[in-house]
Design a protein around this motif. Structure first.
Motif, PDB file in Angstrom:
ATOM      1  N   TRP A 166      68.845  60.863  55.782  1.00 21.80           N
ATOM      2  CA  TRP A 166      68.964  59.470  56.232  1.00 21.80           C
ATOM      3  C   TRP A 166      69.754  58.630  55.225  1.00 21.80           C
ATOM      4  N   SER A 216      71.000  48.837  66.223  1.00 23.84           N
ATOM      5  CA  SER A 216      71.782  49.809  66.997  1.00 23.84           C
ATOM      6  C   SER A 216      72.053  49.298  68.412  1.00 23.84           C
ATOM      7  N   ILE A 259      66.170  49.438  62.812  1.00 28.03           N
ATOM      8  CA  ILE A 259      67.253  50.342  63.204  1.00 28.03           C
ATOM      9  C   ILE A 259      67.501  50.239  64.703  1.00 28.03           C
ATOM     10  N   SER A 296      71.075  57.318  63.890  1.00 27.58           N
ATOM     11  CA  SER A 296      70.004  56.324  63.793  1.00 27.58           C
ATOM     12  C   SER A 296      68.896  56.537  64.813  1.00 27.58           C
ATOM     13  N   MET A 331      69.129  52.326  57.607  1.00 31.97           N
ATOM     14  CA  MET A 331      69.012  53.784  57.514  1.00 31.97           C
ATOM     15  C   MET A 331      68.689  54.205  56.080  1.00 31.97           C
TER      16      MET A 331
END
Length: 418
Positions: A174, A116, A112, A27, A93
């Motif tokens: 991705w 994350s 993202i 990511s 993603m």
């Protein structure tokens, strides 16, 4: 203590490591590898593309700052928050693979980064809660290795991703990474569902609220006699390493190096990083000092200079050195040093402060790096990361000098009181 603790080598640690392949390797750091393909299809200067990297880490900072609020609102739902966060990260993603312009991709990169950041702390917390306390450092190292494995895998597929003939390669990559992340989330959920522990990182924060009220977190973290210099080291590491990881592959491609070799160099970082968590974890357990952290950072700064030689062999060697001693080690060692000296009751808050400082460095890095690349070229831009890694090493040394305060109960008490 619930169902009992496990050793560092267990199924929970394994699935957490696979999730870290998504959280870190896929990511966040895959963006630098995909940059040539993204530029060919969407366009834009390196400053603009670097800005998208900055947007990602703004999201990371926002996620870091919002986590304590989420935990305080849903105090006993850590596993549920993690499950939702990891699923949304995988979906983000997948969504980013369908971006057609800067604004759209920027929004996905922000999301993202946000998810994350949440997943990094939650997965580490849940997984290490299940491990015997003496082995939690080793377990953390094994989990961080997943990020290196993610880099290794993406590097192996680099020829397909960054070849000019495969304009959509980064999109398929991705998409695959997002699907992998969802599957890893399901696996992690299955192995942790029956794992019950009374004492966790966040319940400690809640149950010891009186002690937390008596200690000023910011006074500890930003005091020169405590953790200010460690925060400075973490900040400049975030600034420096992200420049290197963002612009290394574009530099290699710009020099006309075949994509298969560029991919192998990227994989070399990941391969060396597979040993990084083990080496860093053992080193900081044996020599818990800012000087240990500084050594790895200084060696990494030397590794960056390999790009100045214009020789593929020395550039590759420098990349491997960075992967071996300066990739996972600083976050791992910073976390371990905080755990060693910070009271359990405020550890989560202190870790959030450190992570936010790290994120701030990562926000500035791509933006400044992109400007430097546009003004002075890719070679100078990549090399500039060594300057910030040297600054990080210097701050780590300053922290090492101040550790005597933390190691003396009397001096530590006075420092906290003041």
């Amino acid at each position: 203590m619930g169902l009992g603790y496990k050793s560092a080598f267990n199924w929970i640690t394994l699935w957490a490591s696979l999730l870290f392949a998504l959280i870190l390797g896929f990511s966040r750091l895959s963006y630098g590898l995909f940059l040539p393909g993204i530029q060919r299809e969407i366009g834009g200067s390196y400053a603009e593309l670097g800005l998208l990297g900055t947007v990602n880490f703004i999201g990371y900072l926002a996620g870091t700052l919002s986590l304590p609020l989420l935990i305080s609102r849903f105090q006993h739902r850590k596993n549920v928050i993690n499950r939702i966060t990891c699923l949304l990260l995988g979906l983000a993603m997948i969504g980013s693979a369908f971006s057609d312009h800067f604004i759209q991709l920027g929004l996905w990169r922000f999301m993202i980064g946000f998810f994350s950041a949440l997943a990094t702390v939650l997965v580490l917390s849940i997984a290490t809660d299940a491990v015997q306390p003496p082995e939690r450092g080793m377990a953390s190292g094994l989990i961080w290795l997943g990020g290196s494995a993610g880099i290794l895998v993406t590097g192996l597929f680099a020829p397909y991703i960054i070849e000019p003939t495969h304009l959509d390669g980064w999109r398929y990559a991705w998409l695959s990474m997002g699907i992998f992340g969802i599957l890893a989330t399901m696996g992690f959920e299955l192995v942790t569902r029956k794992q019950i522990f009374e004492s966790t990182l966040f319940t400690e924060l809640e149950s010891n609220s009186r002690e937390q009220e008596q200690v000023s977190v910011f006074r500890i973290m930003f005091s020169p006699n405590n953790f200010l210099f460690l925060l400075g080291s973490y900040f400049f590491f975030g600034w420096g390493y992200i420049i290197y990881f963002t612009f290394l592959v574009p530099y290699l491609v710009n020099k006309g190096i075949p994509s298969i070799y560029a991919g192998l160099i990227w994989s070399g970082i990941g391969s060396a990083g597979l040993f990084n968590g083990w080496i860093g974890g053992r080193a900081i357990d044996r020599w818990p000092s800012g000087y240990t952290l500084a050594l790895g950072l200084a060696i990494g700064a030397i590794g960056v200079l390999g790009v100045t030689t214009n020789r593929i062999l020395l550039t590759s060697l420098g990349a491997v050195i960075i992967g071996l001693v300066s990739f996972i080690t600083p976050p791992l060692m910073t976390t371990a040093l905080l755990r060693r000296y910070v009271p359990n009751s405020i550890y989560a808050v202190c870790l959030s402060v450190a992570t936010a400082t790290f994120a701030a460095g990562q926000i500035i890095g791509p933006m400044v790096g992109g400007w430097v690349v546009d003004q002075y070229g890719l070679k100078f831009g990549v090399t500039s990361s060594s300057l910030f890694m040297v600054l990080s090493a210097l701050f780590a040394c300053l922290y090492g000098r101040k550790q005597r305060v933390l190691e003396s109960p009397t001096l530590r008490s006075k420092s906290i009181d003041n």
